[in-house]
Scaffold this active site. Structure first.
Site: not given
Ligand code: DGP
Length: 110
Positions: A29-30, A83, A89-91, A96, A98
């Site tokens: 995760d970023i 999420n 809280g799904q962005s 996916h 976690h």
């Molecule tokens: P959620 O909030 O459950 O939809 O989690 C989305 C996750 O995705 C969040 O923890 C940050 C991660 N994320 C968003 N953009 C990127 C990206 O470009 N690269 C990576 N590795 N993770 C990302």
């Protein structure tokens, strides 16, 4: 293609991969919320867990457990979180999971 995770799967956006097979990709995760924070995603696009067949979610879970063992967070414990939707809280609108571990987390209390 305007799905961020589809673009990561296609290699258009770089990621720190930890696992890949024909169906699943896992990468760091970023914005890590724990010392180990890995995202497990299906290569086929599903907007959320609502749309995905049980076999896909099951395979994601199996891969998460395997990665937890590989990364050595299985002994002390970890979380697998999906999420879903606005209130969940799904962005990113690509299913996916976690995988979080490496320290105890504050919720639930006790
Ligand atoms: P959620 O909030 O459950 O939809 O989690 C989305 C996750 O995705 C969040 O923890 C940050 C991660 N994320 C968003 N953009 C990127 C990206 O470009 N690269 C990576 N590795 N993770 C990302």
């Amino acid at each position: 293609m305007n799905c961020l995770f589809c673009r990561i799967i296609a290699g258009e956006i770089p990621s720190n991969k930890v696992y890949e097979d024909d169906d699943i990709l896992a990468f760091r995760d970023i914005d890590p919320q724990a010392p180990t924070h890995i995202l497990i995603i299906p290569k086929k696009h599903y907007d959320s867990v609502i749309d995905a067949p049980a076999e896909v979610v099951g395979k994601m879970s199996e891969i998460a457990k395997k990665i937890a063992k590989d990364k050595g967070i299985d002994a002390n414990g970890f979380r697998m979180v999906i999420n879903t939707g606005e209130d969940g809280g799904q962005s990113v609108k690509h299913l996916h999971m976690h995988l979080l571990g490496g320290r105890s987390m504050e919720w639930p209390p006790g």
